[in-house]
Design a protein around this motif. Sequence first.
Motif, mmCIF file in Angstrom:
data_model
loop_
_atom_site.group_PDB
_atom_site.id
_atom_site.type_symbol
_atom_site.label_atom_id
_atom_site.label_comp_id
_atom_site.label_asym_id
_atom_site.label_seq_id
_atom_site.Cartn_x
_atom_site.Cartn_y
_atom_site.Cartn_z
ATOM 1 N N GLY A 161 0.628 -1.400 0.131
ATOM 2 C CA GLY A 161 -0.032 -0.002 -0.132
ATOM 3 C C GLY A 161 0.773 1.314 0.103
ATOM 4 N N ASN A 162 0.337 2.251 -0.479
ATOM 5 C CA ASN A 162 1.158 3.595 -0.837
ATOM 6 C C ASN A 162 1.808 4.179 0.715
ATOM 7 O OD1 ASN A 162 0.009 3.362 -3.162
ATOM 8 N ND2 ASN A 162 -0.347 5.508 -3.296
ATOM 9 N N ARG A 163 0.833 4.216 1.649
ATOM 10 C CA ARG A 163 1.419 4.844 2.956
ATOM 11 C C ARG A 163 2.567 3.899 3.466
ATOM 12 N NH1 ARG A 163 -1.162 9.558 3.978
ATOM 13 N NH2 ARG A 163 -2.884 10.142 3.111
ATOM 14 N N ARG A 164 2.396 2.586 3.713
ATOM 15 C CA ARG A 164 3.378 1.914 4.394
ATOM 16 C C ARG A 164 4.624 1.836 3.518
ATOM 17 N NH1 ARG A 164 0.189 -3.608 6.040
ATOM 18 N NH2 ARG A 164 -1.178 -2.785 4.790
ATOM 19 N N ALA A 165 4.432 1.623 2.157
ATOM 20 C CA ALA A 165 5.601 1.541 1.287
ATOM 21 C C ALA A 165 6.263 3.011 1.246
ATOM 22 C CB ALA A 165 5.108 1.121 -0.058
ATOM 23 N N GLY A 166 5.469 4.088 1.460
ATOM 24 C CA GLY A 166 6.165 5.230 1.373
ATOM 25 C C GLY A 166 7.415 5.509 2.354
ATOM 26 N N ARG A 167 7.437 4.659 3.374
ATOM 27 C CA ARG A 167 8.639 4.908 4.301
ATOM 28 C C ARG A 167 9.627 4.302 3.813
ATOM 29 N NH1 ARG A 167 5.873 1.884 9.553
ATOM 30 N NH2 ARG A 167 5.234 0.357 7.794
ATOM 31 N N PHE A 168 9.776 3.618 2.536
ATOM 32 C CA PHE A 168 10.936 3.014 2.108
ATOM 33 C C PHE A 168 11.169 3.461 0.734
ATOM 34 C CE2 PHE A 168 8.663 0.100 4.845
ATOM 35 C CZ PHE A 168 9.463 -0.255 5.961
ATOM 36 N N PRO A 169 12.354 4.542 0.483
ATOM 37 C CA PRO A 169 12.432 5.106 -0.902
ATOM 38 C C PRO A 169 12.374 4.009 -2.081
ATOM 39 C CG PRO A 169 13.831 6.087 1.044
ATOM 40 C CD PRO A 169 12.994 4.856 1.503
ATOM 41 N N ARG A 170 12.964 2.867 -1.743
ATOM 42 C CA ARG A 170 13.049 1.754 -2.825
ATOM 43 C C ARG A 170 11.590 1.281 -3.131
ATOM 44 N NH1 ARG A 170 16.701 -3.723 -2.929
ATOM 45 N NH2 ARG A 170 16.316 -4.254 -4.999
ATOM 46 N N TRP A 171 10.773 1.312 -2.504
ATOM 47 C CA TRP A 171 9.513 0.793 -2.450
ATOM 48 C C TRP A 171 8.297 1.555 -2.755
ATOM 49 C CZ3 TRP A 171 10.039 -4.144 -3.864
ATOM 50 C CH2 TRP A 171 11.338 -4.945 -3.184
ATOM 51 N N SER A 172 8.600 2.856 -2.962
ATOM 52 C CA SER A 172 7.266 3.622 -3.191
ATOM 53 C C SER A 172 7.614 4.947 -3.765
ATOM 54 C CB SER A 172 6.292 4.031 -1.859
ATOM 55 O OG SER A 172 5.331 4.645 -2.031
ATOM 56 N N GLU A 173 6.686 5.213 -4.750
ATOM 57 C CA GLU A 173 6.886 6.608 -5.353
ATOM 58 C C GLU A 173 6.450 7.691 -4.320
ATOM 59 O OE1 GLU A 173 4.578 8.635 -9.126
ATOM 60 O OE2 GLU A 173 4.927 6.464 -9.163
ATOM 61 N N LEU A 174 5.636 7.600 -3.331
ATOM 62 C CA LEU A 174 5.252 8.492 -2.644
ATOM 63 C C LEU A 174 6.094 8.960 -1.424
ATOM 64 C CD1 LEU A 174 2.575 9.910 -1.839
ATOM 65 C CD2 LEU A 174 1.850 8.071 -0.421
ATOM 66 N N VAL A 175 6.280 9.973 -1.123
ATOM 67 C CA VAL A 175 7.421 10.281 0.047
ATOM 68 C C VAL A 175 6.521 10.648 1.216
ATOM 69 C CG1 VAL A 175 9.254 11.923 0.614
ATOM 70 C CG2 VAL A 175 8.935 11.418 -1.598
ATOM 71 N N THR A 176 6.627 9.905 2.128
ATOM 72 C CA THR A 176 5.694 10.081 3.376
ATOM 73 C C THR A 176 6.523 10.802 4.564
ATOM 74 O OG1 THR A 176 5.937 7.574 4.132
ATOM 75 C CG2 THR A 176 3.973 8.479 2.537
ATOM 76 N N ALA A 177 7.741 10.723 4.519
ATOM 77 C CA ALA A 177 8.666 10.956 5.927
ATOM 78 C C ALA A 177 8.228 12.181 6.359
ATOM 79 C CB ALA A 177 10.131 10.959 5.627
ATOM 80 N N PRO A 178 7.880 12.650 7.564
ATOM 81 C CA PRO A 178 7.640 13.826 8.042
ATOM 82 C C PRO A 178 8.658 14.812 7.874
ATOM 83 C CG PRO A 178 6.700 12.053 9.764
ATOM 84 C CD PRO A 178 7.855 11.492 8.495
ATOM 85 N N ASP A 179 9.967 14.446 7.967
ATOM 86 C CA ASP A 179 10.897 15.502 7.583
ATOM 87 C C ASP A 179 11.315 15.842 6.381
ATOM 88 O OD1 ASP A 179 12.063 13.103 6.730
ATOM 89 O OD2 ASP A 179 13.947 13.384 7.920
ATOM 90 N N ALA A 180 10.531 15.190 5.326
ATOM 91 C CA ALA A 180 10.638 15.493 4.004
ATOM 92 C C ALA A 180 9.905 17.083 3.819
ATOM 93 C CB ALA A 180 10.361 14.855 3.149
ATOM 94 N N TYR A 181 8.779 17.112 4.659
ATOM 95 C CA TYR A 181 7.911 18.052 4.454
ATOM 96 C C TYR A 181 8.367 19.329 5.343
ATOM 97 C CZ TYR A 181 5.413 14.860 1.512
ATOM 98 O OH TYR A 181 5.266 14.219 0.621
ATOM 99 N N ALA A 182 9.363 19.201 6.585
ATOM 100 C CA ALA A 182 9.513 20.256 7.563
ATOM 101 C C ALA A 182 10.872 20.886 6.932
ATOM 102 C CB ALA A 182 10.018 19.557 8.704
ATOM 103 N N GLY A 183 11.360 20.514 5.834
ATOM 104 C CA GLY A 183 12.469 21.461 5.288
ATOM 105 C C GLY A 183 12.449 21.340 3.863
ATOM 106 N N ARG A 184 13.495 21.917 3.484
ATOM 107 C CA ARG A 184 13.765 22.293 1.868
ATOM 108 C C ARG A 184 14.258 20.757 1.191
ATOM 109 N NH1 ARG A 184 15.221 26.981 4.063
ATOM 110 N NH2 ARG A 184 13.915 28.876 3.214
ATOM 111 N N THR A 185 13.248 20.284 0.650
ATOM 112 C CA THR A 185 13.357 19.065 -0.003
ATOM 113 C C THR A 185 13.471 18.835 -0.971
ATOM 114 O OG1 THR A 185 12.709 17.898 2.260
ATOM 115 C CG2 THR A 185 12.631 16.373 0.449
ATOM 116 N N GLU A 186 14.594 18.224 -2.071
ATOM 117 C CA GLU A 186 14.214 18.001 -3.420
ATOM 118 C C GLU A 186 13.308 16.471 -3.906
ATOM 119 O OE1 GLU A 186 17.865 18.658 -2.422
ATOM 120 O OE2 GLU A 186 16.892 20.706 -2.599
#
Length: 314
Positions: A161-186
């Motif tokens: 599933g998207n949200r669970r897989a999102g924790r692992f960069p290799r396994w999901s297109e979706l970026v769900t890590a909270p710190d990705a949305y707290a700073g300047r993230t490419e």
Amino acid sequence: MQAQQQGAGPVAVVVVTWNSAEVLPGFLDSLPSGMAGLDWRLVVADNDSADDTVAVVRKHAPEATVVETGRNGGYSFGINAALRAAAAWEGGFGAVLICNPDVRMAEGCAAALVGALGTPLPDGTEVGISVPVLHEEDGELIHSLRRESSVTRALGEAVLGNRRAGRFPRWSELVTAPDAYAGRTEADWATGALLALSPACVAACGPWDESFFLYSEETDYCLRARDLGLRTRLEPEARARHLGGDSRVSPRLWSLLVVNRVRLFRRRHGLPATVAFRSAVLLRELSRAALGREPARAAVRALLGAPRSPHQEV
């Protein structure tokens, strides 16, 4: 101010509308605050609305440039029509802000986005596209950042599933890590509800791809920009609300989203990889269709029976 150094002309605020009369007044009313600190002009491309969209624009924003395209040619079609109209302004335009009409920018949002454009990055690239932190109408964070599609990511989303897989960069297109949305993230790309484009990006990438009627056009654009050394970056000081989300509930829109993902993948990869990617996407939709989800059922039908055309490679 750095935001004013993105081009000689004003920031072109580009909005594509289609039967948008209900959401437009709120968008137009929010612009002065959202665009605070910038020289800007609004250009609206209307894709043959059957409601009062054009009348609403003329009433609430009489100074806007309105392009009546004459047909609903899709989102990229509207963006390109708006950019051509803005290019005809005396002095042209500087940066570009692509907005959905159901976006509501917080105060100073656009200045933060435009100010981030052109920022040099350690790898020798620069910020060509900047995006805000987006929230739902109820305040919930929208995971708007994405990684480029791959077979393993499609498989991970199918299994986990998207949200669970999102924790692992290799396994999901979706970026769900909270710190990705707290700073300047490419990111490889970001959802297209609100995008700021540098003049360099607009010039280098050229027109948006009109073969994508809706969905994947922003993915294609961001990836083309990345290929040219113009990165997509989240600017945490820029915030906005997005009232949309029709693709989550509409079988027709969801099936279009899914099919266009596969079409875009095919353009950037060989046939064997595309077959594997399409199979993984199909597995995901089949698993959800088995739970009775009609959008997934529509996507399965589309993937198995989508008509071929010169613009549809899968």
